[in-house]
Scaffold this active site. Structure first.
Site, PDB file in Angstrom:
ATOM      1  N   TRP A 199       0.833  -1.213   0.000  1.00  0.00           N
ATOM      2  CA  TRP A 199       0.000   0.000   0.000  1.00  0.00           C
ATOM      3  C   TRP A 199       0.864   1.257   0.000  1.00  0.00           C
ATOM      4  O   TRP A 199       0.387   2.348  -0.266  1.00  0.00           O
ATOM      5  CB  TRP A 199      -0.981  -0.007   1.189  1.00  0.00           C
ATOM      6  CG  TRP A 199      -0.324   0.197   2.546  1.00  0.00           C
ATOM      7  CD1 TRP A 199       0.780  -0.439   3.020  1.00  0.00           C
ATOM      8  CD2 TRP A 199      -0.728   1.102   3.572  1.00  0.00           C
ATOM      9  NE1 TRP A 199       1.076   0.000   4.296  1.00  0.00           N
ATOM     10  CE2 TRP A 199       0.160   0.947   4.668  1.00  0.00           C
ATOM     11  CE3 TRP A 199      -1.769   2.017   3.695  1.00  0.00           C
ATOM     12  CZ2 TRP A 199       0.052   1.680   5.852  1.00  0.00           C
ATOM     13  CZ3 TRP A 199      -1.876   2.743   4.883  1.00  0.00           C
ATOM     14  CH2 TRP A 199      -0.977   2.574   5.933  1.00  0.00           C
ATOM     15  N   GLU A 232       0.462  -3.092  12.502  1.00  0.00           N
ATOM     16  CA  GLU A 232       0.441  -4.549  12.323  1.00  0.00           C
ATOM     17  C   GLU A 232       0.594  -5.328  13.626  1.00  0.00           C
ATOM     18  O   GLU A 232       0.467  -6.547  13.639  1.00  0.00           O
ATOM     19  CB  GLU A 232       1.560  -4.955  11.361  1.00  0.00           C
ATOM     20  CG  GLU A 232       1.317  -4.461   9.949  1.00  0.00           C
ATOM     21  CD  GLU A 232       2.447  -4.814   8.991  1.00  0.00           C
ATOM     22  OE1 GLU A 232       3.587  -5.034   9.457  1.00  0.00           O
ATOM     23  OE2 GLU A 232       2.189  -4.855   7.786  1.00  0.00           O
TER      24      GLU A 232
HETATM   25  C1  BGC Z   1       4.784  -1.845   7.403  1.00  0.00           C
HETATM   26  C2  BGC Z   1       3.752  -1.813   6.286  1.00  0.00           C
HETATM   27  C3  BGC Z   1       4.462  -1.541   4.988  1.00  0.00           C
HETATM   28  C4  BGC Z   1       5.563  -2.542   4.753  1.00  0.00           C
HETATM   29  C5  BGC Z   1       6.368  -2.230   3.509  1.00  0.00           C
HETATM   30  C6  BGC Z   1       5.839  -2.877   7.083  1.00  0.00           C
HETATM   31  O1  BGC Z   1       6.823  -2.867   8.046  1.00  0.00           O
HETATM   32  O2  BGC Z   1       4.175  -2.134   8.616  1.00  0.00           O
HETATM   33  O3  BGC Z   1       2.787  -0.825   6.543  1.00  0.00           O
HETATM   34  O4  BGC Z   1       3.544  -1.580   3.950  1.00  0.00           O
HETATM   35  O5  BGC Z   1       6.449  -2.551   5.839  1.00  0.00           O
HETATM   36  O6  BGC Z   1       6.983  -0.980   3.620  1.00  0.00           O
END
Ligand code: BGC
Length: 727
Positions: free
Chosen positions: A325, A467
């Protein structure tokens, strides 16, 4: 402004970081900023956009091409290579105006000093070409050998991706054809070498045991430098059915190194003529933001009209070369306003991968389009169900990024709508854009749940941007974005109907829109979005307020191993209010117009101390929100954090044995968003672009160009004045 970064640290430990900071690229490939003599151990890589392979049970990742820049010199038989052979002087520098990487290194040998100077560029005009110039000089007579090869002993994370290598040679050209494990693809690389100075034809021979290399044996004298100029070419089966033939054709052409370099520089001049930021009053901020934009321009897809930008750009195989995203929410805006063709390619990539998204939704029993969390070609989801390895047991941990991070589809819908609004180009709506938005809306529609006693629609069992908290109900960001996606679907259909009746009719047949859209209209206003509580704080999800309220530092103190994952079933943050990255804050930034300034401020104040900023995506959202409630000085350190993500380098580079470093395009794009949309306050409205500026202390002037609806403008912002000038 100098447009130059330099580095003297050639230690083993610095090599991965230097590889990122000194990267050159042209959208087709990213060449890590390692030194000419570097190989696998220093993570040297020519990383290719949009071509992937999977070996056994390893993760599917993009390919690194055999490295045609590998050049090593030997003095009296001994390799002069950093870091093993210490230099008396070494500097590596990047001219990030013209995207040229340079180095100058002097070694002392028993016979005297040997100096190497080199330059390289990834040709911005001919995306398949690379230029390298390598000059050797000595201060005493000695025997020097130069090895110029196409190195196939390359850095790979889940390789080896090549199961057969064939070398060939034709006059000054070396060729290498690498067969990919998937049995389908091939990568062809060539290197045309021209040596000048003392060397002549007799100095060159091919050593039997070193296929794929030219070796030049030279007797060198002081004051008589030798220069090796190489023009290299890379093609894959993604580009041509016969990539080797394409490489041969490219290198049989007579390329003048200087002429290539000149046109390459002109291409960068053109990029900066529209794409740079002028900033007076803060040189560090000015340099960092433009350096961030340099990186974005190195990875912007221009050679194709259907590629997007991976989360680690073209800096290697980390994050599986996948598109997250990040592209739509953080990176898109810079291109949208300065190079709409690049933005169009990014949006088209999502439209083209709609079949994969429909398939993914179906596989989970949902409807519509559920986009890949880690999207590779064709929308294939590179995210595994076990995306983290437990540091204690070394066992794979069940993670839910792939199946529960449903907010990805809303980011895609946003991109289609924003592209259409800002550029005024409605053509993508007819070419699948309207359908994409509608299928994203249908996906959310199929997720909606209502309690038997309730009167509102909820979304359960998701992961929001933070997350660390998995499988939560009513994540504010997700619900609000889902509701907005439903509104976008209605709007997209209306726009398509107005602009292209025939395409609209087809769209209705394809999507059954006429039956579905009224249902959507009826539902959308009853989608529940958590409201601010009595303190003005919007709970990130149901039950968030009941979690242990503690500090980021306290959570960090509980780690038994610094590499431990903070989220998941028993992560140290999971049962606390400590979050990984901006979540409610991202929602408020997106929809700041729907909330009072007081609410924006209260949520910023609440969430910031509870945010680890464990993702490079986090800081820019805090900066943007602070601008929205009129506190540019509060925004400033977060802006700098984002703008310096790659300037300073460092940060997390390894997760156990897996390299997770690379460049940070989302932070780079996020920094531009803060500058243009935060500090300068650029906003697209139905009446055209406007500025709501608020500059941080000390900033005297900010200016940048941008394009809306086909017209070019210049934003000129000073502490007490902001103006948009039509160009
Ligand atoms: C983040 C995500 C992101 C991904 C790629 C992860 O550590 O939590 O939001 O899309 O890294 O950058």
């Amino acid at each position: 402004m100098q447009w130059l970064i330099e580095n003297n640290n050639s230690s083993k430990e610095a090599a991965p970081d230097n590889g990122n900071r000194f990267l050159v690229g042209n959208g087709y490939m990213g060449i890590r900023g390692t030194l000419d003599e570097h190989g696998r151990d220093q993570l040297a890589a020519v990383n290719l956009a949009g071509i992937y392979d999977r070996v056994g049970d390893g993760w599917r990742e993009p390919l690194n091409a055999p490295n045609p820049l590998h050049t090593v010199i030997y003095a009296e038989g001994k390799a002069l290579a950093l870091p093993e052979m210490e230099a008396v002087h070494h500097v590596q520098s990047l001219d990030f105006y013209h995207a040229i990487l340079m180095r100058k290194t002097t070694w002392k040998t028993p016979k005297g000093a040997v100096t190497v100077e080199s330059r390289r560029f990834a040709d911005m005009v001919h995306p398949h070409l690379i230029g390298q110039e390598f000059t050797v000089s000595v201060d005493a007579p000695m025997e020097i050998q130069i090895l110029a090869e196409i190195d196939t002993d390359i850095w790979e994370i889940y390789g080896p991706h090549y199961n057969k290598i064939e070398y060939s040679r034709e006059n000054d050209n070396l060729y290498c054809l690498a067969y990919v494990q998937n049995g389908r693809d091939q990568v062809a690389v060539g290197r045309k070498c021209r040596i000048s100075g003392q060397a002549d034809q007799n100095d060159r021979f091919e050593r039997g045991e070193k296929a794929g290399a030219f070796i030049y044996d030279l007797h060198m004298e002081p004051g008589k430098p030798v220069t090796l100029k190489s023009v290299c070419a890379v093609y894959t089966t993604n580009d041509e059915a016969e990539p080797l033939a394409a490489v041969q054709a490219a290198l049989r052409e007579e390329h003048d190194f200087e002429a290539l370099l000149d046109t390459h520089k002109e291409a960068w001049d053109k990029i900066w003529a529209v794409g740079q930021v002028e900033l007076e009053g803060d040189d560090m901020a000015r340099d960092c933001i433009n350096y961030s934009l340099y990186h974005l321009n190195c990875i912007a897809p221009r050679h194709r009209n259907d590629l997007s930008i991976p989360a680690r750009g073209l800096s290697g195989q980390t994050y599986k070369g996948a598109v997250f995203w990040d592209s739509e929410m953080f990176i898109l805006d810079y291109f949208l306003y300065t190079q709409p063709e690049v933005a169009k390619s990014m949006v088209r990539y999502r439209i083209d991968t709609l079949p994969g998204a429909l398939e993914k939704a179906k596989s989970y029993g949902w409807q519509g389009a559920f986009y890949a969390w880690e999207s590779q070609e064709g929308g294939y989801d590179g995210c595994s169900d076990y995306n983290v390895t437990d540091v204690f047991t070394k066992r794979p941990m069940r993670t839910f990024f792939r199946d529960k991070q449903v907010h990805i589809s809303a980011a895609v819908a946003r991109a289609v709508m924003l592209y259409t609004d800002v550029t005024g180009d409605v053509s993508l709506l007819a070419k699948g854009g309207a359908r994409t938005v509608l299928e994203c809306a249908r996906f959310y529609y199929s997720l909606l749940v209502k309690r038997a006693t309730g009167d509102r629609w909820e979304i359960h069992d998701v992961i929001g941007p933070d997350e660390y908290h998995e499988r939560v109900n009513n994540n504010a960001y997700t619900n609000k974005m889902a509701a907005e996606t439903c509104r976008w679907a209605i709007k997209a259909a209306e726009k398509l109907k107005e602009s292209d009746g025939k395409a609209y009719a087809e769209f209705c047949v394809q999507t059954n829109a006429e039956e579905f859209l009224p249902k959507l209209s009826q539902t959308v206003n009853s989608i529940y979005v958590p409201e601010p509580n009595e303190s003005g704080v919007i709970p990130q999800f149901d039950g968030y307020a009941d979690l242990e309220d503690t500090t980021v530092q306290e959570v960090r103190n509980r780690l038994l191993d610094p590499r431990e994952y903070w989220g998941g079933a028993y992560g140290v943050a999971s049962h606390t209010q400590v979050i990984k990255q901006a979540d409610v804050v991202t929602m408020l930034e997106m929809f700041h117009g729907d909330y009072s300034q007081e609410i924006l401020r209260k949520n910023w104040d609440y969430y910031e101390p509870r945010t680890e900023h464990g993702s490079s995506l986090s800081a820019c959202m805090y900066a943007l929100l602070a601008c929205r409630f009129g506190e540019p000085d509060q925004a400033y350190p977060f802006f700098m954090k984002s703008a310096q993500a790659d300037w300073l380098g460092g940060g997390k580079q390894w997760a156990g044995l897996v390299y997770i470093g690379g460049t940070h395009p989302a932070a780079e794009g996020g920094a531009w968003k803060v500058l243009a949309e935060g500090f300068a306050g650029l906003e697209w409205t139905d009446n055209g672009p406007i500025l709501r500026a608020c500059l941080p202390k000390g900033w005297k002037r900010v200016a940048f160009r941008f394009c809306c609806r086909g017209k070019w403008y210049r934003a000129e912002v000073e502490p007490d004045a902001a103006e948009i000038i039509e160009l």
